[in-house]
Motif scaffolding. Structure first.
Motif, PDB file in Angstrom:
ATOM      1  N   SER A   1      -7.891  -6.036  -5.313  1.00 13.61           N
ATOM      2  CA  SER A   1      -7.689  -5.333  -4.062  1.00 13.61           C
ATOM      3  C   SER A   1      -6.239  -5.515  -3.656  1.00 13.61           C
ATOM      4  CB  SER A   1      -8.617  -5.900  -2.984  1.00 13.61           C
ATOM      5  OG  SER A   1      -8.311  -5.343  -1.735  1.00 13.61           O
TER       6      SER A   1
ATOM      7  N   GLN B   1      -3.664  -5.131  -0.754  1.00 11.16           N
ATOM      8  CA  GLN B   1      -3.518  -4.988   0.691  1.00 11.16           C
ATOM      9  C   GLN B   1      -2.053  -4.706   1.007  1.00 11.16           C
ATOM     10  OE1 GLN B   1      -6.457  -5.386   2.576  1.00 11.16           O
ATOM     11  NE2 GLN B   1      -7.237  -5.370   0.490  1.00 11.16           N
ATOM     12  N   THR B   2      -1.706  -4.591   2.281  1.00 19.91           N
ATOM     13  CA  THR B   2      -0.313  -4.331   2.631  1.00 19.91           C
ATOM     14  C   THR B   2       0.576  -5.538   2.355  1.00 19.91           C
ATOM     15  OG1 THR B   2      -0.771  -4.952   4.910  1.00 19.91           O
ATOM     16  CG2 THR B   2      -0.783  -2.603   4.396  1.00 19.91           C
TER      17      THR B   2
ATOM     18  N   GLU C   1     -10.852  -4.518  -0.009  1.00 25.24           N
ATOM     19  CA  GLU C   1     -10.469  -3.185  -0.493  1.00 25.24           C
ATOM     20  C   GLU C   1     -10.992  -2.102   0.442  1.00 25.24           C
ATOM     21  OE1 GLU C   1      -8.648  -0.289  -2.659  1.00 25.24           O
ATOM     22  OE2 GLU C   1      -8.325  -2.448  -2.708  1.00 25.24           O
ATOM     23  N   ARG C   2     -12.221  -2.249   0.909  1.00 16.89           N
ATOM     24  CA  ARG C   2     -12.791  -1.265   1.846  1.00 16.89           C
ATOM     25  C   ARG C   2     -11.995  -1.238   3.150  1.00 16.89           C
ATOM     26  NH1 ARG C   2     -16.465   2.427  -0.157  1.00 16.89           N
ATOM     27  NH2 ARG C   2     -17.594   1.395  -1.821  1.00 16.89           N
ATOM     28  N   GLU C   3     -11.566  -2.408   3.631  1.00 16.82           N
ATOM     29  CA  GLU C   3     -10.767  -2.456   4.860  1.00 16.82           C
ATOM     30  C   GLU C   3      -9.399  -1.814   4.654  1.00 16.82           C
ATOM     31  OE1 GLU C   3     -12.768  -6.396   6.890  1.00 16.82           O
ATOM     32  OE2 GLU C   3     -10.834  -6.596   5.876  1.00 16.82           O
ATOM     33  N   ALA C   4      -8.827  -1.955   3.471  1.00 20.06           N
ATOM     34  CA  ALA C   4      -7.552  -1.304   3.177  1.00 20.06           C
ATOM     35  C   ALA C   4      -7.704   0.216   3.146  1.00 20.06           C
ATOM     36  CB  ALA C   4      -6.997  -1.798   1.848  1.00 20.06           C
ATOM     37  N   LEU C   5      -8.894   0.679   2.797  1.00 18.12           N
ATOM     38  CA  LEU C   5      -9.156   2.118   2.736  1.00 18.12           C
ATOM     39  C   LEU C   5      -9.636   2.697   4.066  1.00 18.12           C
ATOM     40  CD1 LEU C   5     -10.888   2.285  -0.758  1.00 18.12           C
ATOM     41  CD2 LEU C   5      -8.568   3.008  -0.152  1.00 18.12           C
ATOM     42  N   GLY C   6      -9.756   1.861   5.113  1.00 17.78           N
ATOM     43  CA  GLY C   6     -10.081   2.389   6.429  1.00 17.78           C
ATOM     44  C   GLY C   6     -11.305   1.816   7.106  1.00 17.78           C
ATOM     45  N   ARG C   7     -12.056   0.955   6.471  1.00 17.66           N
ATOM     46  CA  ARG C   7     -13.219   0.334   7.127  1.00 17.66           C
ATOM     47  C   ARG C   7     -12.707  -0.532   8.270  1.00 17.66           C
ATOM     48  NH1 ARG C   7     -16.649  -4.206   7.209  1.00 17.66           N
ATOM     49  NH2 ARG C   7     -18.850  -3.692   6.970  1.00 17.66           N
TER      50      ARG C   7
ATOM     51  N   ARG D   1     -14.171  -7.050  -2.468  1.00 21.32           N
ATOM     52  CA  ARG D   1     -14.629  -5.679  -2.225  1.00 21.32           C
ATOM     53  C   ARG D   1     -14.455  -5.303  -0.755  1.00 21.32           C
ATOM     54  NH1 ARG D   1     -16.238  -1.462  -5.578  1.00 21.32           N
ATOM     55  NH2 ARG D   1     -17.478  -0.057  -4.355  1.00 21.32           N
TER      56      ARG D   1
ATOM     57  N   ARG E   1       0.822  -1.210   0.000  1.00 18.48           N
ATOM     58  CA  ARG E   1       0.000   0.000   0.000  1.00 18.48           C
ATOM     59  C   ARG E   1       0.858   1.263   0.000  1.00 18.48           C
ATOM     60  NH1 ARG E   1      -5.311  -0.514  -1.453  1.00 18.48           N
ATOM     61  NH2 ARG E   1      -5.782   1.412  -0.400  1.00 18.48           N
TER      62      ARG E   1
END
Length: 186
Positions: free
Chosen positions: A88, A90-91, A160-166, A157, A61
């Motif tokens: 997606s 991730q780190t 990806e949302r968790e990588a963006l802060g969810r 999906r 990321r």
């Protein structure tokens, strides 16, 4: 007596029925994932590339690595005719939901993984002496049926949302409510 070709020798592996559509990743450590990689021209494929955290210190990321992975995915999906339905980053791993022909998918796996490792470690100008970039061979699973396809699509999906802060929840894999599913696609 006729000599058996190398390709036919792979068919002798007995694969457990749970893993008949899966290959690679941590399955390679046991006999479950050592057969030939199942690929399908009709069905979508879920692919996971797992990176070695010691080789990629800041993770995937990090802006340079993220843009490198995105550009490689775009470039080689176009070159090999592989359709990326979702991805997606991730780190420490990358999820892909793709479609394509067998030979094109194999080339896509090989080239994306190799090009990312070469650019990251600058192997073009000098020999790499450190850790391997990839932890395992890419994990792949052929998605059979619409229900399984929906589950994987929502899973990618959600990642990806968790990588963006969810916020991450341990119970997320047991199923999401209808409201949570709608929230993913907004």
């Amino acid at each position: 007596m006729m000599k058996q070709s190398k390709q036919q020798t792979f068919s002798g592996f007995k694969v457990h029925w749970k893993h008949r559509h899966c290959h690679g990743g941590i399955l390679r450590k046991s006999s479950k994932g050592r057969g030939a990689r199942p690929l399908s021209s009709k069905d979508p494929l879920h692919i996971v590339f797992k990176v070695n955290k010691t080789a990629v210190k800041k993770g995937l990321r990090q802006p340079r690595n993220f843009s490198l992975m995105n550009s490689l995915l775009k470039k080689y999906s176009w070159k090999f005719g592989v359709k990326i339905e979702q991805f997606s980053v991730q780190t420490d791993h990358v999820h892909l939901l793709v479609r394509g022909k067998r030979i094109q998918l194999q080339s896509f796996f090989r080239v994306v993984a190799g090009q990312f490792a070469q650019v990251l470690t600058d192997t073009f100008s000098r020999k790499h002496e450190g850790d391997k970039v990839w932890m395992y061979r890419p994990f792949s699973r052929v998605i059979k049926g619409y229900k399984a396809y929906r589950i994987v699509r929502d899973y990618v999906r959600l990642n990806e949302r968790e990588a963006l802060g969810r916020p991450y929840s341990k119970t997320r894999l047991r199923g999401l409510s209808l409201e949570q599913l709608q929230e993913l696609w907004v």
